[in-house]
Design a protein around this motif. Structure first.
Motif, PDB file in Angstrom:
ATOM      1  N   ILE A 180       0.873  -1.167   0.000  1.00  0.00           N
ATOM      2  CA  ILE A 180       0.000   0.000   0.000  1.00  0.00           C
ATOM      3  C   ILE A 180       0.911   1.216   0.000  1.00  0.00           C
TER       4      ILE A 180
ATOM      5  N   TYR B  10      -8.788  11.577   3.567  1.00  0.00           N
ATOM      6  CA  TYR B  10      -7.819  10.884   2.722  1.00  0.00           C
ATOM      7  C   TYR B  10      -8.451  10.597   1.360  1.00  0.00           C
TER       8      TYR B  10
ATOM      9  N   ASP C 245      -3.392  -0.414  -2.770  1.00  0.00           N
ATOM     10  CA  ASP C 245      -3.960   0.929  -2.716  1.00  0.00           C
ATOM     11  C   ASP C 245      -2.834   1.946  -2.696  1.00  0.00           C
ATOM     12  N   HIS C 246      -3.193   3.159  -3.007  1.00  0.00           N
ATOM     13  CA  HIS C 246      -2.304   4.308  -2.871  1.00  0.00           C
ATOM     14  C   HIS C 246      -3.151   5.375  -2.195  1.00  0.00           C
ATOM     15  N   LEU C 247      -2.756   5.747  -0.994  1.00  0.00           N
ATOM     16  CA  LEU C 247      -3.501   6.716  -0.206  1.00  0.00           C
ATOM     17  C   LEU C 247      -2.824   8.068  -0.213  1.00  0.00           C
ATOM     18  N   ILE C 248      -3.642   9.101  -0.268  1.00  0.00           N
ATOM     19  CA  ILE C 248      -3.164  10.473  -0.092  1.00  0.00           C
ATOM     20  C   ILE C 248      -3.826  10.975   1.183  1.00  0.00           C
ATOM     21  N   VAL C 249      -3.016  11.423   2.115  1.00  0.00           N
ATOM     22  CA  VAL C 249      -3.534  11.942   3.387  1.00  0.00           C
ATOM     23  C   VAL C 249      -3.258  13.437   3.477  1.00  0.00           C
TER      24      VAL C 249
ATOM     25  N   CYS D 239       1.518   5.325   0.207  1.00  0.00           N
ATOM     26  CA  CYS D 239       0.882   6.424   0.927  1.00  0.00           C
ATOM     27  C   CYS D 239       1.802   7.641   0.882  1.00  0.00           C
ATOM     28  N   HIS D 240       1.210   8.796   0.658  1.00  0.00           N
ATOM     29  CA  HIS D 240       1.968  10.040   0.767  1.00  0.00           C
ATOM     30  C   HIS D 240       1.020  11.145   1.213  1.00  0.00           C
ATOM     31  N   ASN D 241       1.601  12.262   1.619  1.00  0.00           N
ATOM     32  CA  ASN D 241       0.772  13.350   2.126  1.00  0.00           C
ATOM     33  C   ASN D 241       0.714  14.525   1.166  1.00  0.00           C
TER      34      ASN D 241
ATOM     35  N   THR E 200       1.875   6.132  -9.590  1.00  0.00           N
ATOM     36  CA  THR E 200       1.131   4.947  -9.139  1.00  0.00           C
ATOM     37  C   THR E 200       1.176   3.871 -10.212  1.00  0.00           C
TER      38      THR E 200
ATOM     39  N   SER F 184      -8.327   7.561  -1.626  1.00  0.00           N
ATOM     40  CA  SER F 184      -7.922   6.185  -1.899  1.00  0.00           C
ATOM     41  C   SER F 184      -8.029   5.908  -3.388  1.00  0.00           C
TER      42      SER F 184
END
Length: 79
Positions: free
Chosen positions: A21, A68, A57-61, A23-25, A41, A70
């Motif tokens: 998974i 977030y 998944d690739h999440l942006i927070v 994830c980045h902000n 991605t 998804s």
């Protein structure tokens, strides 16, 4: 921001991962992915597929609590 696909693949392979998974902000608070977010991605997904490792998944927070984005929920890139 620089994303090193080789390093991501290295850590995934060394840890014998079957899935990852990402994830980045976005400190700006913007939840929508940029075109560069979409490109990286796809690039990571293609690279890891060579090792039979799936990008789940690739999440942006953002700094805003509970917010977030998804890719698995909102984009077809991971299909």
């Amino acid at each position: 921001t620089v994303v090193d696909v080789t390093l991501i693949a290295k850590y995934a392979v060394e840890s014998l991962s079957k899935a990852v998974i990402l994830c980045h902000n976005h400190p700006s608070g913007t939840l929508r992915p940029s075109e560069e977010d979409r490109k990286i991605t796809k690039k990571v997904k293609e690279a890891l597929s060579l090792f039979d490792i799936r990008v789940v998944d690739h999440l942006i927070v953002t700094p805003e609590e509970g917010k977030y984005f998804s890719f698995a929920d909102e984009e077809d890139i991971l299909d």
